[in-house]
Every structure is written in structure tokens, then in C-alpha cells.
Design a protein around this motif. Structure first.
Motif, PDB file in Angstrom:
ATOM      1  N   GLU A 100       0.721  -1.234  -0.027  1.00 44.09           N
ATOM      2  CA  GLU A 100      -0.010  -0.077   0.151  1.00 44.09           C
ATOM      3  C   GLU A 100       0.912   1.102  -0.154  1.00 44.09           C
ATOM      4  O   GLU A 100       0.634   2.386  -0.633  1.00 44.09           O
ATOM      5  N   ALA A 101       2.028   1.153   0.691  1.00 44.26           N
ATOM      6  CA  ALA A 101       2.878   2.369   0.669  1.00 44.26           C
ATOM      7  C   ALA A 101       3.451   2.659  -0.631  1.00 44.26           C
ATOM      8  O   ALA A 101       3.466   3.753  -1.013  1.00 44.26           O
ATOM      9  N   MET A 102       3.739   1.547  -1.485  1.00 43.59           N
ATOM     10  CA  MET A 102       4.192   1.767  -2.811  1.00 43.59           C
ATOM     11  C   MET A 102       3.137   2.425  -3.774  1.00 43.59           C
ATOM     12  O   MET A 102       3.296   3.207  -4.556  1.00 43.59           O
ATOM     13  N   ARG A 103       1.849   2.090  -3.598  1.00 46.22           N
ATOM     14  CA  ARG A 103       0.822   2.534  -4.229  1.00 46.22           C
ATOM     15  C   ARG A 103       0.779   3.993  -3.793  1.00 46.22           C
ATOM     16  O   ARG A 103      -0.097   4.798  -4.819  1.00 46.22           O
ATOM     17  N   LEU A 104       1.101   4.418  -2.641  1.00 39.06           N
ATOM     18  CA  LEU A 104       0.838   5.699  -2.309  1.00 39.06           C
ATOM     19  C   LEU A 104       2.014   6.597  -2.643  1.00 39.06           C
ATOM     20  O   LEU A 104       2.151   8.017  -2.659  1.00 39.06           O
ATOM     21  N   GLY A 105       3.099   5.981  -3.444  1.00 37.62           N
ATOM     22  CA  GLY A 105       4.356   6.676  -3.813  1.00 37.62           C
ATOM     23  C   GLY A 105       5.453   6.749  -2.860  1.00 37.62           C
ATOM     24  O   GLY A 105       6.278   7.765  -3.150  1.00 37.62           O
ATOM     25  N   ALA A 106       5.604   6.109  -1.849  1.00 34.86           N
ATOM     26  CA  ALA A 106       6.635   6.018  -0.848  1.00 34.86           C
ATOM     27  C   ALA A 106       7.928   5.727  -1.425  1.00 34.86           C
ATOM     28  O   ALA A 106       8.094   4.753  -2.445  1.00 34.86           O
ATOM     29  N   ASP A 107       8.848   6.451  -0.723  1.00 32.99           N
ATOM     30  CA  ASP A 107      10.440   6.128  -1.016  1.00 32.99           C
ATOM     31  C   ASP A 107      10.909   5.156   0.151  1.00 32.99           C
ATOM     32  O   ASP A 107      12.021   4.678  -0.125  1.00 32.99           O
ATOM     33  N   GLY A 108      10.106   5.122   0.804  1.00 26.86           N
ATOM     34  CA  GLY A 108      10.519   4.189   2.172  1.00 26.86           C
ATOM     35  C   GLY A 108       9.462   3.995   3.045  1.00 26.86           C
ATOM     36  O   GLY A 108       8.306   4.417   2.948  1.00 26.86           O
ATOM     37  N   VAL A 109       9.600   2.902   3.981  1.00 22.79           N
ATOM     38  CA  VAL A 109       8.611   2.594   4.965  1.00 22.79           C
ATOM     39  C   VAL A 109       9.318   2.425   6.184  1.00 22.79           C
ATOM     40  O   VAL A 109      10.636   2.253   6.388  1.00 22.79           O
ATOM     41  N   SER A 110       8.387   2.600   7.393  1.00 24.35           N
ATOM     42  CA  SER A 110       9.013   2.438   8.717  1.00 24.35           C
ATOM     43  C   SER A 110       8.104   1.650   9.628  1.00 24.35           C
ATOM     44  O   SER A 110       7.001   1.629   9.336  1.00 24.35           O
ATOM     45  N   VAL A 111       8.824   0.877  10.628  1.00 23.82           N
ATOM     46  CA  VAL A 111       8.181   0.174  11.459  1.00 23.82           C
ATOM     47  C   VAL A 111       8.823   0.536  13.021  1.00 23.82           C
ATOM     48  O   VAL A 111       9.971   0.732  12.917  1.00 23.82           O
ATOM     49  N   HIS A 112       7.837   0.604  13.836  1.00 26.33           N
ATOM     50  CA  HIS A 112       8.292   0.832  15.379  1.00 26.33           C
ATOM     51  C   HIS A 112       8.283  -0.194  15.957  1.00 26.33           C
ATOM     52  O   HIS A 112       7.260  -1.111  16.217  1.00 26.33           O
ATOM     53  N   VAL A 113       9.529  -0.718  16.977  1.00 28.96           N
ATOM     54  CA  VAL A 113       9.339  -1.684  17.920  1.00 28.96           C
ATOM     55  C   VAL A 113       9.923  -1.300  19.139  1.00 28.96           C
ATOM     56  O   VAL A 113      10.927  -0.529  19.247  1.00 28.96           O
ATOM     57  N   ASN A 114       9.383  -1.762  20.065  1.00 28.60           N
ATOM     58  CA  ASN A 114       9.734  -1.431  21.606  1.00 28.60           C
ATOM     59  C   ASN A 114      10.134  -2.637  22.108  1.00 28.60           C
ATOM     60  O   ASN A 114       9.315  -3.728  22.712  1.00 28.60           O
ATOM     61  N   ILE A 115      11.564  -2.808  22.245  1.00 34.27           N
ATOM     62  CA  ILE A 115      12.008  -4.108  22.723  1.00 34.27           C
ATOM     63  C   ILE A 115      11.928  -3.842  24.355  1.00 34.27           C
ATOM     64  O   ILE A 115      11.982  -2.685  25.038  1.00 34.27           O
ATOM     65  N   GLY A 116      11.718  -5.224  25.023  1.00 35.50           N
ATOM     66  CA  GLY A 116      11.389  -5.125  26.418  1.00 35.50           C
ATOM     67  C   GLY A 116       9.999  -4.969  26.767  1.00 35.50           C
ATOM     68  O   GLY A 116       9.691  -5.462  27.996  1.00 35.50           O
ATOM     69  N   ASP A 117       9.023  -4.648  25.953  1.00 37.01           N
ATOM     70  CA  ASP A 117       7.680  -4.433  26.242  1.00 37.01           C
ATOM     71  C   ASP A 117       6.928  -6.057  26.210  1.00 37.01           C
ATOM     72  O   ASP A 117       7.759  -6.945  25.607  1.00 37.01           O
ATOM     73  N   ASP A 118       5.940  -6.049  26.752  1.00 40.50           N
ATOM     74  CA  ASP A 118       5.408  -7.539  27.177  1.00 40.50           C
ATOM     75  C   ASP A 118       5.009  -8.143  25.884  1.00 40.50           C
ATOM     76  O   ASP A 118       4.879  -9.439  25.554  1.00 40.50           O
ATOM     77  N   ASN A 119       4.823  -7.401  24.791  1.00 39.12           N
ATOM     78  CA  ASN A 119       4.535  -7.689  23.474  1.00 39.12           C
ATOM     79  C   ASN A 119       5.797  -7.519  22.361  1.00 39.12           C
ATOM     80  O   ASN A 119       5.590  -7.458  21.252  1.00 39.12           O
ATOM     81  N   GLU A 120       6.855  -7.717  22.948  1.00 41.21           N
ATOM     82  CA  GLU A 120       8.008  -7.533  22.142  1.00 41.21           C
ATOM     83  C   GLU A 120       8.144  -8.465  20.837  1.00 41.21           C
ATOM     84  O   GLU A 120       8.504  -8.379  19.610  1.00 41.21           O
ATOM     85  N   SER A 121       7.675  -9.974  21.171  1.00 44.62           N
ATOM     86  CA  SER A 121       7.658 -11.103  20.057  1.00 44.62           C
ATOM     87  C   SER A 121       6.797 -10.553  18.975  1.00 44.62           C
ATOM     88  O   SER A 121       7.262 -11.014  17.769  1.00 44.62           O
ATOM     89  N   LEU A 122       5.623  -9.998  19.246  1.00 48.80           N
ATOM     90  CA  LEU A 122       4.818  -9.696  18.196  1.00 48.80           C
ATOM     91  C   LEU A 122       5.543  -8.569  17.345  1.00 48.80           C
ATOM     92  O   LEU A 122       5.611  -8.727  16.204  1.00 48.80           O
ATOM     93  N   MET A 123       6.138  -7.567  17.788  1.00 45.99           N
ATOM     94  CA  MET A 123       6.689  -6.578  17.303  1.00 45.99           C
ATOM     95  C   MET A 123       7.779  -7.009  16.444  1.00 45.99           C
ATOM     96  O   MET A 123       8.194  -6.661  15.322  1.00 45.99           O
ATOM     97  N   LEU A 124       8.695  -7.799  16.907  1.00 44.35           N
ATOM     98  CA  LEU A 124       9.866  -8.267  16.232  1.00 44.35           C
ATOM     99  C   LEU A 124       9.478  -9.167  15.158  1.00 44.35           C
ATOM    100  O   LEU A 124      10.103  -9.019  13.956  1.00 44.35           O
ATOM    101  N   GLU A 125       8.303 -10.013  14.992  1.00 47.47           N
ATOM    102  CA  GLU A 125       7.905 -10.582  14.133  1.00 47.47           C
ATOM    103  C   GLU A 125       7.324  -9.607  13.073  1.00 47.47           C
ATOM    104  O   GLU A 125       7.616  -9.991  11.811  1.00 47.47           O
ATOM    105  N   GLN A 126       6.803  -8.663  13.413  1.00 42.47           N
ATOM    106  CA  GLN A 126       6.394  -7.606  12.414  1.00 42.47           C
ATOM    107  C   GLN A 126       7.578  -7.185  11.698  1.00 42.47           C
ATOM    108  O   GLN A 126       7.475  -6.812  10.309  1.00 42.47           O
ATOM    109  N   LEU A 127       8.287  -6.841  12.356  1.00 39.68           N
ATOM    110  CA  LEU A 127       9.773  -6.076  11.699  1.00 39.68           C
ATOM    111  C   LEU A 127      10.304  -7.072  10.975  1.00 39.68           C
ATOM    112  O   LEU A 127      10.781  -6.938   9.702  1.00 39.68           O
ATOM    113  N   GLY A 128      10.427  -8.300  11.068  1.00 39.58           N
ATOM    114  CA  GLY A 128      11.061  -9.260  10.274  1.00 39.58           C
ATOM    115  C   GLY A 128      10.311  -9.658   9.156  1.00 39.58           C
ATOM    116  O   GLY A 128      10.967  -9.731   8.035  1.00 39.58           O
TER     117      GLY A 128
END
Length: 265
Positions: A100-128
Motif C-alpha cells: 500500500e505504501a508503494m501505491r501511495l508513492g512512498a520512497d521508504g517505509v518504517s516500523v516501530h518496535v519497543n523491545i522489552g515490552d510484554d508484546n516484544e515478540s509480536l513486534m519483532l515478528e512484524q519487523l522481520g
């Protein structure tokens, strides 16, 4: 490197200095329409006039910030979000895709991860998984990685920040955004242990413009690749002049005093 990714990175980074001035404007989802972000197109125009390399927004703000004239401006679409109203504000969820970012014309994308959070594993999976899709399409990925959770005593500690940068790098980010550790010597450990560009976050509003410029200058001395700073830029009384001053420091190796002189004129 994929040719498409290299071309897009050239629209985010200054190809001569290999440094960047990114201004994130994704705060509206997190905290609402704060000062400086009431009119996205207006602030984008001010940042472009100052010489910023790229802006970072959520998908719905792409059209709001689009201009039909003036200089070009790198576009990074932020893929993850949470709000301060949630009982789990540090749990970031993916709210759009690389495609979707590509369709919007993006030159890049970003993802936010908070390590140490109880939901760290979910966010790491999203990043990967996002890194895999971004690499497939030749889309640069910026990983914002912070240490926030019950075991984190100091999210600015050099060992902790170096760990954050390493997480982003090892899981496939092309650029990593982390906190500044407070001095060049400790930040050098962060940059030396990360083989992709490292840019610094700004965090809460600083007490003075000199403090901001000194932080940026010191991070560059330690091998940093620039900045991804929002509130300390778009909430400044003169964002255009401030970006001009930052441009002098980041891309022209100006001193802090020389940069402040730009603001005074």
C-alpha cells in the motif's frame, strides 16, 4: 543492493554526504493533532523550504501533505501505530503494508518496535516480516527501535541503545532510528556495532535550540547518519530556519555557532 532500493534511498539521503534530515509527523495517531501538525501541507512546505530530506507520515496524511509545486521531498510511510489512550500504548500494530505504501508513492517505509515490552515478540515478528516484503520490492525500511518495558531501567543507556540498533540491523532494516546516548564516546559504540546508517530520535521537546544542534553535531561526530526528529523541529517557532540550520550541521559540517547564526539572521 537492489537498484530500486538504492534509487529510493537517494531520495531520502543526500547522496553526497550519505546523511539525512528526516522529520517524522506520525504523532497524530499516537497523541492527537498536537501543535505544529494542525495543517500537514503547511508544515511540509516549511520543511521542504528549509531543505529537509524526507518526511514520515501515516498513510492517510500522504494526500493531505501532497504539494503540486516546489521542491521534491522524500516520503516515508509509517506502517505501525498505537495510541496513548490504549491500556497497551507500547504495543505497536501494523496498520498498513509495504504494497500500500508503494501505491501511495512512498520512497521508504518504517516500523516501530519497543523491545522489552510484554508484546516484544509480536513486534519483532512484524519487523522481520516487513523487512522481507520491503526487500522483495526494493523498498528501504527504517526501523525505530526503543527499549521500553518493565526490565528497562534507562532507555538511553549505551548498552541498551546499542542493543536496539543491533536488533533493527539484524532483522533487516536499511536504516535504524534510536535514542541518542548523551555523548559522542558512548554513541560511537552504537554506530560501530551497526553496519547500516543510524539516525537519532529527538524525544521530548528540548530546552533550547542549541541543545538540539549540539546533540545532532555530537551524534555525527560519533558516526551517526543524521536525524529523524519531529517535535523539536515542527514545533519550533521557525521550522524553516531551524531546518536550514540543521542542514548546515548535517550536510555542510557547520559548527553549532555557525548554525545558530543562520537562525539569528
Amino acid at each position: 543492493m537492489n537498484t530500486g532500493k538504492a534509487l529510493r534511498l537517494d531520495r531520502i539521503f543526500n547522496r553526497n554526504t550519505r546523511r539525512t534530515i528526516i522529520v517524522p509527523m506520525d504523532h497524530g495517531v499516537t497523541v492527537g493533532p498536537i501543535k505544529g501538525l494542525e495543517d500537514i501541507r503547511d508544515i511540509v512546505t516549511k520543511l521542504v523550504n528549509g531543505g529537509a530530506n524526507a518526511g514520515l507520515v501515516h498513510k492517510g496524511c500522504v494526500a493531505c501533505g501532497h504539494r503540486s509545486e516546489g521542491k521534491d521531498f522524500g516520503l516515508i510511510v509509517h506502517l505501525s501505530a498505537s495510541t496513548t489512550l490504549s491500556p497497551y500504548p507500547n504495543r505497536k500494530a501494523l496498520v498498513t503494508t509495504v504494497e500500500e505504501a508503494m501505491r501511495l508513492g512512498a520512497d521508504g517505509v518504517s516500523v516501530h518496535v519497543n523491545i522489552g515490552d510484554d508484546n516484544e515478540s509480536l513486534m519483532l515478528e512484524q519487523l522481520g516480516r516487513t523487512a522481507e516484503r520491503a526487500d522483495y520490492w526494493g523498498m528501504p525500511l527504517l526501523a525505530m527501535v526503543y527499549a521500553r518495558g518493565p526490565k528497562i531501567k534507562n532507555e538511553y543507556a549505551p548498552d541498551v541503545v546499542a542493543h536496539c540498533a543491533r536488533v533493527g540491523m539484524e532483522l533487516g532494516a536499511d536504516v535504524v532510528k534510536v535514542n541518542y546516548t548523551g555523548d559522542p564516546d558512548s554513541f560511537l559504540r552504537v554506530t560501530e556495532s551497526c553496519c547500516v546508517p543510524v539516525v537519532i530520535a529527538g524525544g521530548e521537546k528540548l530546552d533550547s535550540t542549541r541543545d538540539l544542534l549540539e546533540m545532532v553535531k555530537n551524534s555525527l561526530m560519533a558516526g551517526g547518519a543524521g536525524l529523524s526528529i519531529g517535535r523539536n523541529v515542527f514545533q519550533h517557532e521557525n521550522p524553516t530556519r531551524l531546518v536550514q540550520a540543521l542542514n548546515a550541521v548535517v550536510h555542510e559540517s557547520a559548527s553549532v555557532d555557525e548554525a545558530l547564526h543562520i537562525l539569528d539572521n
